[in-house]
Each structure stands twice: as structure tokens, then as C-alpha cells.
Motif scaffolding. Structure first.
Motif, PDB file in Angstrom:
ATOM      1  N   LYS A 113       8.656   0.122  -9.132  1.00  0.00           N
ATOM      2  CA  LYS A 113       7.539  -0.313  -8.306  1.00  0.00           C
ATOM      3  C   LYS A 113       7.278  -1.808  -8.449  1.00  0.00           C
ATOM      4  O   LYS A 113       7.213  -2.536  -7.446  1.00  0.00           O
ATOM      5  CB  LYS A 113       6.281   0.478  -8.678  1.00  0.00           C
ATOM      6  CG  LYS A 113       5.047   0.072  -7.894  1.00  0.00           C
ATOM      7  CD  LYS A 113       3.862   0.942  -8.276  1.00  0.00           C
ATOM      8  CE  LYS A 113       3.466   0.714  -9.716  1.00  0.00           C
ATOM      9  NZ  LYS A 113       2.258   1.484 -10.080  1.00  0.00           N
ATOM     10  N   ASN A 114       7.133  -2.288  -9.662  1.00  0.00           N
ATOM     11  CA  ASN A 114       6.813  -3.700  -9.873  1.00  0.00           C
ATOM     12  C   ASN A 114       7.957  -4.609  -9.436  1.00  0.00           C
ATOM     13  O   ASN A 114       7.729  -5.666  -8.844  1.00  0.00           O
ATOM     14  CB  ASN A 114       6.475  -3.947 -11.344  1.00  0.00           C
ATOM     15  CG  ASN A 114       5.210  -3.241 -11.771  1.00  0.00           C
ATOM     16  OD1 ASN A 114       4.313  -3.020 -10.959  1.00  0.00           O
ATOM     17  ND2 ASN A 114       5.123  -2.863 -13.036  1.00  0.00           N
ATOM     18  N   LYS A 115       9.181  -4.194  -9.722  1.00  0.00           N
ATOM     19  CA  LYS A 115      10.335  -5.007  -9.330  1.00  0.00           C
ATOM     20  C   LYS A 115      10.439  -5.093  -7.810  1.00  0.00           C
ATOM     21  O   LYS A 115      10.744  -6.149  -7.255  1.00  0.00           O
ATOM     22  CB  LYS A 115      11.614  -4.421  -9.934  1.00  0.00           C
ATOM     23  CG  LYS A 115      11.622  -4.373 -11.454  1.00  0.00           C
ATOM     24  CD  LYS A 115      12.895  -3.734 -11.958  1.00  0.00           C
ATOM     25  CE  LYS A 115      12.882  -3.626 -13.476  1.00  0.00           C
ATOM     26  NZ  LYS A 115      11.850  -2.698 -13.971  1.00  0.00           N
ATOM     27  N   THR A 116      10.194  -3.970  -7.146  1.00  0.00           N
ATOM     28  CA  THR A 116      10.244  -3.957  -5.683  1.00  0.00           C
ATOM     29  C   THR A 116       9.187  -4.873  -5.082  1.00  0.00           C
ATOM     30  O   THR A 116       9.455  -5.635  -4.151  1.00  0.00           O
ATOM     31  CB  THR A 116      10.044  -2.523  -5.166  1.00  0.00           C
ATOM     32  OG1 THR A 116      11.094  -1.693  -5.665  1.00  0.00           O
ATOM     33  CG2 THR A 116      10.065  -2.493  -3.645  1.00  0.00           C
TER      34      THR A 116
ATOM     35  N   ARG B  14       0.828  -1.204   0.000  1.00  0.00           N
ATOM     36  CA  ARG B  14       0.000   0.000   0.000  1.00  0.00           C
ATOM     37  C   ARG B  14       0.865   1.258   0.000  1.00  0.00           C
ATOM     38  O   ARG B  14       0.553   2.243  -0.685  1.00  0.00           O
ATOM     39  CB  ARG B  14      -0.910  -0.004   1.227  1.00  0.00           C
ATOM     40  CG  ARG B  14      -1.883   1.169   1.302  1.00  0.00           C
ATOM     41  CD  ARG B  14      -2.673   1.125   2.600  1.00  0.00           C
ATOM     42  NE  ARG B  14      -1.800   1.212   3.752  1.00  0.00           N
ATOM     43  CZ  ARG B  14      -1.324   2.354   4.244  1.00  0.00           C
ATOM     44  NH1 ARG B  14      -1.639   3.512   3.661  1.00  0.00           N
ATOM     45  NH2 ARG B  14      -0.545   2.362   5.299  1.00  0.00           N
ATOM     46  N   PHE B  15       1.954   1.242   0.758  1.00  0.00           N
ATOM     47  CA  PHE B  15       2.846   2.409   0.810  1.00  0.00           C
ATOM     48  C   PHE B  15       3.460   2.690  -0.558  1.00  0.00           C
ATOM     49  O   PHE B  15       3.496   3.832  -1.012  1.00  0.00           O
ATOM     50  CB  PHE B  15       3.955   2.175   1.839  1.00  0.00           C
ATOM     51  CG  PHE B  15       5.023   3.231   1.826  1.00  0.00           C
ATOM     52  CD1 PHE B  15       4.867   4.407   2.529  1.00  0.00           C
ATOM     53  CD2 PHE B  15       6.186   3.040   1.091  1.00  0.00           C
ATOM     54  CE1 PHE B  15       5.852   5.387   2.507  1.00  0.00           C
ATOM     55  CE2 PHE B  15       7.173   4.014   1.061  1.00  0.00           C
ATOM     56  CZ  PHE B  15       7.002   5.187   1.777  1.00  0.00           C
ATOM     57  N   ILE B  16       3.957   1.641  -1.212  1.00  0.00           N
ATOM     58  CA  ILE B  16       4.628   1.819  -2.506  1.00  0.00           C
ATOM     59  C   ILE B  16       3.655   2.340  -3.552  1.00  0.00           C
ATOM     60  O   ILE B  16       3.980   3.230  -4.346  1.00  0.00           O
ATOM     61  CB  ILE B  16       5.273   0.490  -2.953  1.00  0.00           C
ATOM     62  CG1 ILE B  16       6.422   0.131  -1.994  1.00  0.00           C
ATOM     63  CG2 ILE B  16       5.778   0.583  -4.388  1.00  0.00           C
ATOM     64  CD1 ILE B  16       7.049  -1.210  -2.265  1.00  0.00           C
ATOM     65  N   HIS B  17       2.426   1.824  -3.570  1.00  0.00           N
ATOM     66  CA  HIS B  17       1.434   2.294  -4.523  1.00  0.00           C
ATOM     67  C   HIS B  17       0.946   3.705  -4.178  1.00  0.00           C
ATOM     68  O   HIS B  17       0.422   4.396  -5.053  1.00  0.00           O
ATOM     69  CB  HIS B  17       0.240   1.338  -4.570  1.00  0.00           C
ATOM     70  CG  HIS B  17       0.398   0.259  -5.579  1.00  0.00           C
ATOM     71  ND1 HIS B  17       0.067   0.415  -6.902  1.00  0.00           N
ATOM     72  CD2 HIS B  17       0.883  -1.008  -5.461  1.00  0.00           C
ATOM     73  CE1 HIS B  17       0.322  -0.697  -7.561  1.00  0.00           C
ATOM     74  NE2 HIS B  17       0.815  -1.575  -6.722  1.00  0.00           N
ATOM     75  N   GLY B  18       1.144   4.133  -2.949  1.00  0.00           N
ATOM     76  CA  GLY B  18       0.695   5.459  -2.554  1.00  0.00           C
ATOM     77  C   GLY B  18       1.671   6.565  -2.859  1.00  0.00           C
ATOM     78  O   GLY B  18       1.407   7.727  -2.569  1.00  0.00           O
ATOM     79  N   HIS B  19       2.847   6.220  -3.433  1.00  0.00           N
ATOM     80  CA  HIS B  19       3.868   7.231  -3.740  1.00  0.00           C
ATOM     81  C   HIS B  19       4.329   7.089  -5.182  1.00  0.00           C
ATOM     82  O   HIS B  19       5.522   7.073  -5.473  1.00  0.00           O
ATOM     83  CB  HIS B  19       5.062   7.093  -2.782  1.00  0.00           C
ATOM     84  CG  HIS B  19       4.729   7.409  -1.364  1.00  0.00           C
ATOM     85  ND1 HIS B  19       4.162   6.493  -0.518  1.00  0.00           N
ATOM     86  CD2 HIS B  19       4.852   8.564  -0.639  1.00  0.00           C
ATOM     87  CE1 HIS B  19       3.957   7.054   0.682  1.00  0.00           C
ATOM     88  NE2 HIS B  19       4.361   8.302   0.631  1.00  0.00           N
ATOM     89  N   ASN B  20       3.370   6.979  -6.090  1.00  0.00           N
ATOM     90  CA  ASN B  20       3.712   6.836  -7.495  1.00  0.00           C
ATOM     91  C   ASN B  20       4.337   8.099  -8.083  1.00  0.00           C
ATOM     92  O   ASN B  20       4.974   8.050  -9.141  1.00  0.00           O
ATOM     93  CB  ASN B  20       2.458   6.476  -8.310  1.00  0.00           C
ATOM     94  CG  ASN B  20       1.973   5.066  -8.024  1.00  0.00           C
ATOM     95  OD1 ASN B  20       2.745   4.232  -7.555  1.00  0.00           O
ATOM     96  ND2 ASN B  20       0.720   4.804  -8.318  1.00  0.00           N
TER      97      ASN B  20
END
Length: 333
Positions: free
Chosen positions: A71-74, A56-62
Motif C-alpha cells: 500500500k505505502n509503496k504504491t 481512497r480506493f487503495i485505502h478502502g481495500h486493506n
């Protein structure tokens, strides 16, 4: 007393993993093991919750370019912790799925190594950006786990160029291709009862040769990952690249080395057979419980390494190489 001894001997002779119904009957007789299994389930759920919280955090900081690029690799690399934990938990509940769990974990590990190398290169702006910024510099191929000693006199430092970077990329890509092939072959042989877990040391076992090919492939991929990390780590210190590398490397080492140790112990009946649970079965179950606990700890460590707000990479002159970024999609597979 004689009857119980006979049951013990008959159970130890059985090499195959028990079905779930037989396992549950055994767990009812051993409340301690049942309690450990429930504890493992709680830890597994906790690992999955932590992953989705990080997701959720990663998708919230696009809007942050450093995260957006990778993003996808992480998310794929962070997914190794809940995947290993869930695969181990599934095997603890359904012992006959142990074969599937082993192959699934090995295949995902190869994918994570590929994603790490791609992520590091993406941080630099792509393969062309790496070649341009590091023109004239060298990359050392004499690194662990291969060619790290004086026994490899023909392995020297190479210049950073397109050909050498392509070699490193192919070294990681081969594992992501070979592992699925090995998995398919292993599943076919397993269906024909020619691939048996716990007989990896037997010269006549097909699993010996498949595991040998898989081990060599994984070592080559890890070698490429180490080369890439050592070449670019000084320029990517602001991305916490050392901790990200350590999180993945520790996972690979724990999963492979720990499993290998338990397989050796099982050959010497450690832990000893208990009714329908022979030494091999108990060794795998002990390994999987430890892995579930370790995946939670490594997931927590990985969250601190990956859960960061990152801007795009700035070259040493302070400018972003926009042209390299526009060419990047053409250089990636």
C-alpha cells in the motif's frame, strides 16, 4: 523601434529567472501565455484529484493482502504524477523556484525506483521467498540502460541468490541516498550563485559535475529496476506488473529525456528570447507545461495499472509461503 530593440537585448542578456511580479506583468501583455498558464493549473488540479481518488480506493481495500503489503509503496509511486505536476506548476507561477522543482523531481524519481523494486519483491513474499522459489535459475545483468550490448563482455547471467539480490537492492538504494546529498550540495551552491540552471554544459560550472554524478546514479538504479523486472515478470503477470513497470519507466524517460532536449535547444536560442524571458527560461517553461499535460495522461494510465484488487502471491505449487512472509521485515531496510 530602437527602444524596443534595446529592451529586447537587455532582457536576453539577463540569465537569471525573473521574479513572479515581473512575470505577471509580462503575462498581462501576452494573453495567450496567460491562457496556457491557467490551462496548466486546471490540468494540475485534475491530476491531484485523480491521485486522491486512487488513494481512497487503495485505502478502502486493506483486507486484500496483495494491496496491503504494498500500500505505502504504491502510494509513493503514484505520488510522482501530482508531485511533478505541482512542482512544474509552481515553477510556472514562481520562476525562481525552478531550481527547487528540478531537484525535488530528481530526488523523488530515485525514491520511486527503490519503491518499485521493493514492491516487486514483496509480491513474491520477500527476498528469502525469491531465493527459495527461484533456486537454480538465473538473472541477467546484461540489460538496458547499462551493459546491454557486446561492449560489456564481463557481464553475464548470475544465479538468483541472496548476494545477487542484495547487490540489486543496493543499486537502487544508492540513488535514494545520493540524490538527497546532491540536492543539498546544489542548494548550497545555488545560494552562493555557483549553481546556475542552463549552464550545465560549461566545464567550469559546478552543476555539470553534480548532474553527471546524479545521472550515473540514476542509470545504475534504473539498471537494477530493469534486472528485477525481467527476472520476476513471468511469475507476476497476474499483478499487471508489465503495465506498472511501463507507467514508471515512461515517467522517468519523459522527465529526463524531454528536459535534456529542451536544455540543448535553449543553447541555440530555441525558443527565442522575448523581453525578460530569455531562451533558457522559455525552454524550461515549455518543458514544464508539456510535463503537466503528460503527467495527467500518465496518471490515467497508472490508475488502470495500479487500481486493482489483488490477492497475495501464490507460488507455482499453489501454496503461500507464510514462513517467508514472517521473515520479510528482517530483510528490508
Amino acid at each position: 523601434m530602437n527602444n524596443s530593440s534595446l529592451v529586447q537585448e537587455l532582457g536576453c542578456v539577463q540569465k537569471d529567472f525573473p521574479v513572479s511580479s515581473a512575470l505577471f506583468l509580462e503575462l498581462e501583455k501576452q494573453p495567450a501565455i496567460l491562457g496556457i498558464t491557467i490551462t496548466a493549473a486546471v490540468i494540475c488540479i485534475t491530476t491531484v484529484v485523480l491521485y486522491f481518488e486512487t488513494f481512497r480506493f487503495i485505502h478502502g481495500h486493506n483486507h486484500l493482502e496483495g494491496i496491503k503489503i504494498n500500500k505505502n509503496k504504491t502510494l509513493i509511486m503514484l505520488g510522482v504524477y501530482p508531485l511533478v505536476s505541482c512542482a512544474c506548476m509552481l515553477s510556472l507561477i514562481l520562476p525562481r523556484t525552478t531550481m527547487i522543482a528540478e531537484l525535488m523531481i530528481a530526488m523523488y524519481m530515485a525514491l520511486c525506483i527503490l519503491m518499485f523494486v521493493r514492491m516487486v519483491v514483496d509480491y513474491m513474499g520477500g527476498f528469502k521467498a525469491v531465493c527459495k522459489e527461484m533456486e537454480g535459475e538465473q538473472m541477467s545483468f546484461r540489460t538496458p540502460p547499462c551493459c546491454c550490448c557486446c561492449c560489456c563482455p564481463g557481464v553475464y547471467k548470475q544465479k538468483v541468490n541472496r548476494n545477487n539480490l542484495r547487490k540489486v537492492n543496493l543499486m537502487t538504494l544508492q540513488a535514494a541516498i545520493i540524490r538527497p546529498i546532491i540536492t543539498i550540495l546544489a542548494m548550497i551552491l545555488w545560494a552562493d550563485e555557483r549553481y546556475i540552471l542552463g549552464e550545465d554544459m560549461s566545464p567550469t560550472a559546478a552543476s555539470l559535475y553534480l548532474n553527471l554524478i546524479g545521472a550515473v546514479s540514476s542509470l545504475v538504479a534504473m539498471w537494477a529496476m530493469m534486472i528485477t523486472f525481467r527476472t520476476l515478470r513471468d511469475r507476476l503477470q497476474d499483478y499487471n506488473i508489465g503495465k506498472k513497470f511501463a507507467a514508471l519507466q515512461l515517467t522517468i524517460v519523459v522527465v529526463n529525456i524531454q528536459g535534456f532536449i529542451f536544455q540543448i535547444l535553449a543553447k541555440y536560442n530555441i525558443p527565442e528570447c522575448v523581453r525578460i524571458l530569455n531562451s533558457t527560461v522559455r525552454a524550461y517553461r515549455s518543458n514544464y507545461f508539456l510535463l503537466i499535460v503528460e503527467m495527467l495522461l500518465l496518471m490515467i494510465f497508472a490508475r488502470f495499472a495500479f487500481k486493482r484488487k489483488e490477492e497475495s502471491y501464490r507460488a507455482q505449487n499453489g501454496e503461500v509461503n507464510k514462513n517467508d512472509k514472517q521473515l520479510e521485515p528482517q530483510t528490508q531496510l
